[in-house]
Write a protein that holds these residues in place. Structure first.
Motif, PDB file in Angstrom:
ATOM      1  N   CYS A   1       2.039   3.251  -2.234  1.00  0.00           N
ATOM      2  CA  CYS A   1       1.654   4.346  -3.130  1.00  0.00           C
ATOM      3  C   CYS A   1       0.174   4.695  -3.052  1.00  0.00           C
ATOM      4  O   CYS A   1      -0.286   5.618  -3.740  1.00  0.00           O
ATOM      5  CB  CYS A   1       2.025   3.997  -4.573  1.00  0.00           C
ATOM      6  N   SER A   2      -0.561   3.981  -2.236  1.00  0.00           N
ATOM      7  CA  SER A   2      -1.992   4.271  -2.101  1.00  0.00           C
ATOM      8  C   SER A   2      -2.339   4.878  -0.753  1.00  0.00           C
ATOM      9  O   SER A   2      -3.512   5.128  -0.460  1.00  0.00           O
ATOM     10  CB  SER A   2      -2.808   2.990  -2.320  1.00  0.00           C
ATOM     11  N   THR A   3      -1.338   5.134   0.074  1.00  0.00           N
ATOM     12  CA  THR A   3      -1.554   5.736   1.381  1.00  0.00           C
ATOM     13  C   THR A   3      -0.632   6.937   1.549  1.00  0.00           C
ATOM     14  O   THR A   3       0.379   7.063   0.861  1.00  0.00           O
ATOM     15  CB  THR A   3      -1.273   4.730   2.511  1.00  0.00           C
TER      16      THR A   3
ATOM     17  N   ALA B   1      -0.331   9.062  -2.179  1.00  0.00           N
ATOM     18  CA  ALA B   1      -1.577   8.608  -2.790  1.00  0.00           C
ATOM     19  C   ALA B   1      -2.144   9.631  -3.763  1.00  0.00           C
ATOM     20  O   ALA B   1      -2.877   9.268  -4.696  1.00  0.00           O
ATOM     21  CB  ALA B   1      -2.599   8.283  -1.709  1.00  0.00           C
TER      22      ALA B   1
ATOM     23  N   CYS C   1       4.548   8.056  -7.895  1.00  0.00           N
ATOM     24  CA  CYS C   1       5.016   7.238  -6.774  1.00  0.00           C
ATOM     25  C   CYS C   1       5.684   5.952  -7.263  1.00  0.00           C
ATOM     26  O   CYS C   1       5.230   5.304  -8.212  1.00  0.00           O
ATOM     27  CB  CYS C   1       3.855   6.896  -5.847  1.00  0.00           C
TER      28      CYS C   1
ATOM     29  N   PRO D   1      -0.260   9.044  -7.855  1.00  0.00           N
ATOM     30  CA  PRO D   1       0.031   7.664  -8.260  1.00  0.00           C
ATOM     31  C   PRO D   1       0.866   7.580  -9.526  1.00  0.00           C
ATOM     32  O   PRO D   1       1.565   6.588  -9.751  1.00  0.00           O
ATOM     33  CB  PRO D   1      -1.357   7.062  -8.474  1.00  0.00           C
TER      34      PRO D   1
ATOM     35  N   ASP E   1       8.302   6.066  -1.876  1.00  0.00           N
ATOM     36  CA  ASP E   1       6.896   6.384  -1.613  1.00  0.00           C
ATOM     37  C   ASP E   1       6.742   7.410  -0.491  1.00  0.00           C
ATOM     38  O   ASP E   1       5.629   7.727  -0.073  1.00  0.00           O
ATOM     39  CB  ASP E   1       6.088   5.125  -1.299  1.00  0.00           C
TER      40      ASP E   1
ATOM     41  N   ASP F   1       0.808  -1.223   0.000  1.00  0.00           N
ATOM     42  CA  ASP F   1       0.000   0.000   0.000  1.00  0.00           C
ATOM     43  C   ASP F   1       0.836   1.267   0.000  1.00  0.00           C
ATOM     44  O   ASP F   1       0.322   2.358   0.246  1.00  0.00           O
ATOM     45  CB  ASP F   1      -0.950   0.013   1.191  1.00  0.00           C
TER      46      ASP F   1
END
Length: 544
Positions: free
Chosen positions: A439-441, A445, A451, A448, A472, A437
């Motif tokens: 690159c999604s937190t 985020a 990242c 994207p 990231d 997670d």
């Protein structure tokens, strides 16, 4: 914790090798000059404390602070940000000057050329020194930034710049002691950090010329890698070692620009030493033109004369520049996909003594990790951490030896992974893949498209803990026993620093976390360049 990839593990007995080993001297004995016993009493004072006064931490380059007593696995999750320092905003500049900490003062350089001494507990500035005011800006008009880490020895702090110069300042006042060119070559730069032993300073010389080659009008390329020994008191050059012969004109590029060869073989990483045999060890980069020289090699040099004691070239040929990243490089990268590998040694080595034997261990950007006999250069074992042969998947800047095990992080591997390695045979003890997670937190985020969940920084260690930063924007700390993640901090956010507002970015390469006297320091200003008009930051963590 994940089980080792046994199918990808391989090692071999002493005496075998991937490449021919050149023994350039009959045996290794101390030459004239400072003796190993003399060492450097000022240096030893700091190396025996809980400080972190050099990039390598100690001559052997262990990057493991065994004297850190306060931060432990049971309380590492209680770390909190104590202060931050903002560097002036320089667009697309990589902040890579790993801090040095000695006697309660932190020393660090910035992308704008400002070198600062800060109170290690509060971040308050003791003094600043701007190298751009001394040298002038770079040819493109940008500031003369500082990407290497400082070395504090006795009353002096040493560091390099982006023009091939080395600076020595009084560490109490910031007054200039001396400034000398370590390299007279055009386009020289310092990503290597100084190693100071016995009154001599050793440093590698690199270049950004491979990036200039992206311009078809540039007469690529002439720079050659170099290691230099300077007198620590005066800055005068004692010896130089070059990774290849001088370049000469060998034709023209399709644009009509003159083509020069051979070139390349940069020394990106910081030297380490075996004091008993008075030998320093460095890794080298790939060719930028031509196909000769000590490229993609591990090289052992006499500390006294600079003469080669042994060298082991691991990947050849390899001729690569940023022109190879273009869609249709044509004649500008004739080996794309075959011999344009970018499989250099960017990382610093570790000199480890294990069961009565001295080894030199080092990771390569093609995903391999090696152990060489420190006296002969013969390959003892190797292990594939990430599938090659192209560069970018392996170890980028450096690894850790805690007295029992090695720890290294891969770069563009999918996923990027931290490994614990048995130094007896290269066996992987555990591996800790990059969190899915990443690159999604957090701050990443929102970007994207930029990242990258990759471990860029050199790994660092203290008892029970391994420290690593990611592109990231997350700074993470892991259990050295199991590989379990114990701490995470997202740096992609705004900070009100002691000297003004700033914004964190990817965790910086060139160095890694510094652990000293109950504090942890990390730089957050590397690529990918997350959008901001604010300066990047140095972050300082501590316990209550």
């Amino acid at each position: 914790m994940h089980l080792p990839k046994s199918a990808r593990r391989r090692w071999q007995a002493f005496g075998a090798g991937l490449a021919a080993v050149t023994i350039a001297a009959m045996g290794i004995t101390a030459a004239s000059g400072p003796t190993a016993a003399s060492g450097d009493s000022d240096s030893k004072k700091h190396w025996r404390s809980s400080d972190w006064p050099t990039w390598q931490l100690n001559p052997q380059g262990t990057r493991y602070n065994a004297d850190e007593r306060r931060i432990r696995p049971h309380n590492v999750d209680e770390l909190e940000l104590k202060w931050s320092h903002t560097f002036a905003h320089v667009p697309y500049a990589r902040v890579g000057s790993q801090p040095a900490v000695a006697d309660g003062v932190l020393y660090v350089g910035g992308p704008d050329g400002e070198f600062a001494a800060l109170d290690a507990k509060t971040g308050e500035a003791r003094w600043t020194y701007n190298i751009t005011e001394v040298t002038g800006p770079l040819p493109d008009g940008s500031p003369n930034g500082i990407r290497d880490g400082a070395a504090v020895v006795g009353d002096t702090v040493y560091f390099g710049d982006s023009t091939g110069r080395v600076f020595a300042l009084d560490r109490e006042t910031g007054e200039e002691v001396w400034v000398h060119r370590a390299s007279e070559q055009a386009n020289s730069a310092m990503t290597s950090s100084p190693l100071v032993i016995g009154g001599r300073l050793y440093i590698g010389v690199s270049t950004l010329e491979a990036g200039l080659a992206g311009d078809p009008e540039y007469p690529c390329c002439r720079h050659r890698g170099q290691v230099v020994a300077l007198d620590a008191d005066t800055g005068e050059r004692i010896w130089s070692y070059y990774t290849m012969r001088p370049a000469e004109a060998v034709g023209t590029w399709p644009s009509g620009a003159t083509k020069y060869a051979p070139s390349g073989g940069s020394v990106w990483g910081s030297p380490v030493a075996d004091l008993k045999t008075r030998t320093i060890f460095v890794g080298t980069g790939q060719n930028t033109t031509g196909s000769e020289g000590d490229i993609n090699s591990v090289v052992a040099l006499s500390m006294d004369t600079g003469k080669v004691r042994w060298k082991n070239r691991m990947t050849f040929p390899d001729t690569y520049t940023t022109a190879c990243e273009q869609e249709n490089p044509g004649a500008y990268c004739p080996g794309k996909g075959t011999t344009a590998l970018d499989a250099d040694f960017g990382a610093s080595a570790n000199v480890i003594k294990f069961r009565g034997r001295t080894l030199v261990t080092i990771g390569q950007k093609n995903g391999m990790y090696y152990a060489f006999d420190a006296r002969t250069g013969r390959l003892v074992w190797d292990v594939e951490l990430a599938p090659g042969p192209h560069g970018g998947v392996g170890v980028q800047w450096g690894s850790v030896f805690d007295g029992r095990y090695l720890y290294a992080a891969t770069w563009y591997e999918e996923p990027s992974t931290i490994y614990k390695i048995d130094p007896r045979n290269g066996r992987i003890v555990w591996e800790s893949p990059h969190p899915e997670d990443g690159c999604s937190t957090g701050g990443a985020a929102a970007h994207p498209e930029l990242c990258m969940p990759i471990y860029t920084a050199a790994v660092s260690g203290s008892p029970g803990l391994i420290y690593e930063g990611s592109a990231d924007g997350k700074f993470r700390i892991f259990s050295s026993r199991t590989g379990e993640q114990l701490f995470e901090f997202d740096a992609i956010r705004d900070f009100q620093s002691v000297n003004g507002p700033g914004r964190g970015s990817a965790l910086s390469g060139n160095g890694g976390a510094v652990i000293a006297d109950g504090m942890v320091y990390v730089m957050a200003g590397y690529y990918p360049f997350y959008p901001t008009d604010k300066g990047t930051v140095l972050l300082a963590f501590g316990l209550e």
